[in-house]
Design a protein around this motif. Structure first.
Motif, short mmCIF file in Angstrom:
data_model
loop_
_atom_site.label_atom_id
_atom_site.label_comp_id
_atom_site.label_asym_id
_atom_site.label_seq_id
_atom_site.Cartn_x
_atom_site.Cartn_y
_atom_site.Cartn_z
N LEU A 1 -1.47 -5.36 15.97
CA LEU A 1 -1.97 -4.77 14.73
C LEU A 1 -2.96 -5.71 14.05
N ASN A 2 -2.63 -6.99 13.99
CA ASN A 2 -3.56 -7.94 13.38
C ASN A 2 -4.92 -7.91 14.08
N ALA A 3 -4.90 -7.86 15.41
CA ALA A 3 -6.15 -7.80 16.17
C ALA A 3 -6.89 -6.50 15.90
N ARG A 4 -6.17 -5.39 15.79
CA ARG A 4 -6.83 -4.11 15.50
C ARG A 4 -7.53 -4.17 14.15
N ILE A 5 -6.85 -4.73 13.15
CA ILE A 5 -7.44 -4.82 11.81
C ILE A 5 -8.72 -5.66 11.85
N ALA A 6 -8.69 -6.77 12.58
CA ALA A 6 -9.86 -7.65 12.65
C ALA A 6 -11.05 -6.96 13.31
N ARG A 7 -10.80 -6.02 14.21
CA ARG A 7 -11.88 -5.34 14.94
C ARG A 7 -12.12 -3.92 14.44
N TYR A 8 -11.53 -3.57 13.29
CA TYR A 8 -11.60 -2.18 12.86
C TYR A 8 -13.05 -1.77 12.57
N PRO A 9 -13.49 -0.63 13.06
CA PRO A 9 -14.91 -0.26 12.96
C PRO A 9 -15.30 0.36 11.62
N LYS A 10 -14.35 0.56 10.73
CA LYS A 10 -14.65 1.09 9.41
C LYS A 10 -14.23 0.05 8.36
N PRO A 11 -14.82 0.09 7.17
CA PRO A 11 -14.39 -0.86 6.14
C PRO A 11 -12.89 -0.77 5.91
N TYR A 12 -12.24 -1.93 5.95
CA TYR A 12 -10.80 -2.05 5.75
C TYR A 12 -10.62 -2.89 4.51
N VAL A 13 -10.25 -2.25 3.42
CA VAL A 13 -10.20 -2.89 2.11
C VAL A 13 -8.76 -3.31 1.81
N ALA A 14 -8.53 -4.60 1.73
CA ALA A 14 -7.18 -5.12 1.45
C ALA A 14 -7.10 -5.55 0.00
N LEU A 15 -6.18 -4.95 -0.73
CA LEU A 15 -5.96 -5.29 -2.13
C LEU A 15 -4.88 -6.37 -2.18
N MET A 16 -5.32 -7.62 -2.20
CA MET A 16 -4.42 -8.77 -2.07
C MET A 16 -3.93 -9.23 -3.45
N ASP A 17 -3.35 -8.30 -4.18
CA ASP A 17 -2.87 -8.56 -5.52
C ASP A 17 -1.45 -9.11 -5.47
N GLY A 18 -1.14 -10.10 -6.29
CA GLY A 18 0.21 -10.66 -6.32
C GLY A 18 0.50 -11.51 -5.09
N ILE A 19 1.74 -11.47 -4.64
CA ILE A 19 2.18 -12.30 -3.52
C ILE A 19 1.68 -11.74 -2.19
N VAL A 20 1.01 -12.58 -1.43
CA VAL A 20 0.51 -12.23 -0.09
C VAL A 20 0.83 -13.41 0.81
N MET A 21 1.89 -13.29 1.58
CA MET A 21 2.35 -14.42 2.37
C MET A 21 2.68 -14.01 3.80
N GLY A 22 2.53 -14.94 4.73
CA GLY A 22 2.94 -14.71 6.11
C GLY A 22 2.36 -13.42 6.66
N GLY A 23 3.25 -12.51 7.05
CA GLY A 23 2.81 -11.24 7.60
C GLY A 23 1.93 -10.45 6.67
N GLY A 24 2.04 -10.69 5.36
CA GLY A 24 1.14 -10.05 4.40
C GLY A 24 -0.29 -10.52 4.57
N VAL A 25 -0.46 -11.80 4.92
CA VAL A 25 -1.80 -12.30 5.24
C VAL A 25 -2.32 -11.62 6.50
N GLY A 26 -1.43 -11.39 7.47
CA GLY A 26 -1.85 -10.78 8.72
C GLY A 26 -2.40 -9.38 8.57
N ILE A 27 -1.88 -8.61 7.62
CA ILE A 27 -2.36 -7.24 7.44
C ILE A 27 -3.46 -7.14 6.39
N SER A 28 -3.90 -8.26 5.87
CA SER A 28 -4.95 -8.23 4.85
C SER A 28 -6.13 -9.14 5.17
N ALA A 29 -5.86 -10.40 5.47
CA ALA A 29 -6.94 -11.39 5.58
C ALA A 29 -7.77 -11.25 6.84
N HIS A 30 -7.39 -10.37 7.76
CA HIS A 30 -8.25 -10.07 8.91
C HIS A 30 -9.16 -8.88 8.63
#
Length: 359
Positions: free
Chosen positions: A97-126
């Motif tokens: 899933l992390n790799a899919r997010i990094a290569r996603y062909p459409k804008p992927y907007v991550a709202l990194m509000d509040g606590i974003v740790m570990g796996g939360g970084v994986g689904i947002s920061a890519h």
């Protein structure tokens, strides 16, 4: 993908105009990510990728506390105590899933509000559009539970300027908006109060047009002025020398960092340092995720992971008994075994070129 979600589903999916929304919906657990949740998100992304009506994907977290505090480590603790098979399968799918997010062909907007740790970084920061707020607390705190940054965390932190990523990885220190931007973990600052209207506007407008109205300057960070001692201390060849340099530095924050680092799992600290430095030469994210999978599976069989989760999450006595207990007791062979090939258990991800995302 409006499938009539129920309000108690752990992942809520909806579409509004041109935007598809993913909401992690476990606020009582700080939206901790489980295996079924990762699979659900992956299926949604696969479907939306082919849906011409969806132009933008937005991911956020339910509740007021954060996007996601990481993986469900209580489940990992239970599983690691009985062999770790379920965790291995979870990580395999999570890293895909992390790799899919990094290569996603459409804008992927991550709202990194509040606590974003570990796996939360994986689904947002890519993602391609990563938004932090004045409430953001972004971290990879794995060394504190006897684990090593994963979900592409060693890839992201290895790309941070100077040795900032090494500092964050070894100490697990959380950063706010300005420092997340400095370290390359985020792209834009937007005040938290503006996120609902920003998300609504994405239903009818492009990401570029919406961002122009909402992006602002973040409050000052702390890491930029700390670069001199961070870059000097963490450039040392070994964890022991890093600690020695931190202790000898004039900055009080450096001495504090030494104490923080020494409270972490010695094995995890040394493996993390090696993983970061290897990541710099591995190439694309997929190769680093494959390395992280080897490291994660080895950690499952080590006592520090179970002990660290026990101390921090289960019993909450905050007094882990690491084994080995000191950095100098962790030898090169102890570190090297985390990187040994897994044979037919290897994670193999096809490397793809970064997508040309049209905004």
């Amino acid at each position: 993908m409006n499938n009539g979600p129920h309000e108690h589903d752990p992942v809520l999916l909806r579409t509004e105009g041109h935007a598809a929304h993913i909401t992690l919906n476990r606020p009582e657990a700080l939206n901790a990510l489980t295996h079924p949740m990762a699979l659900h998100i992956d299926r949604a992304l696969a479907a939306w990728e082919k849906d011409p009506a969806v132009e933008t994907v937005v991911i956020g977290g339910a509740g007021e506390r954060g996007l996601c505090a990481g993986g469900d480590i209580r489940a990992i603790h239970s599983d690691a105590s009985t062999g770790g098979a379920a965790s291995a399968e979870f990580w395999r799918d999570e890293y895909r899933l992390n790799a899919r997010i990094a290569r996603y062909p459409k804008p992927y907007v991550a709202l990194m509000d509040g606590i974003v740790m570990g796996g939360g970084v994986g689904i947002s920061a890519h993602g391609s559009v990563r938004i932090v707020t004045e409430r953001s607390r972004v971290a990879m705190p794995e060394t504190g539970i006897g684990f090593v940054p994963d979900v592409g965390g060693t890839y992201l932190l290895s790309l941070a300027p100077g040795e900032l990523g090494t500092h964050l990885a070894l100490t697990g220190a959380p950063v706010g908006a300005a420092d997340a931007l400095l370290c390359g973990l985020a792209d834009h600052f937007v005040p938290s109060s503006a996120l609902p209207s920003l998300a609504r506007d994405l239903a009818t407008e492009s990401v570029h047009a919406v961002l122009e109205r909402y992006v602002a300057q973040p409050p000052p960070g702390q890491l930029a002025t700390a670069r001199p001692w961070i870059d000097h201390c963490y450039a040392a060849d070994t964890a022991e020398e890093i600690v020695a340099r931190l202790r000898a530095a004039d900055a009080p924050a450096a001495k504090e960092a030494a104490g923080t680092l020494l409270a972490k799992s010695p094995t995890a600290v040394k493996v993390t340092l090696s993983a970061l430095r290897r990541a710099r030469g591995l190439g694309p994210l997929e190769r680093v995720l494959e390395q992280e999978y080897r490291v994660s599976l080895t950690a499952l069989s080590c006592p520090d992971l179970v002990e660290g989760i026990r101390a921090q999450v289960i019993d909450k006595d905050r007094d882990p008994r690491w084994s080995p207990a000191t950095l100098d007791a962790v030898g090169p062979a102890d570190v090297e075994r985390f990187f040994a090939p897994l044979g037919d258990r290897e994670l193999r991800l096809p490397a793809a070129s970064s997508p040309e995302v049209a905004w």
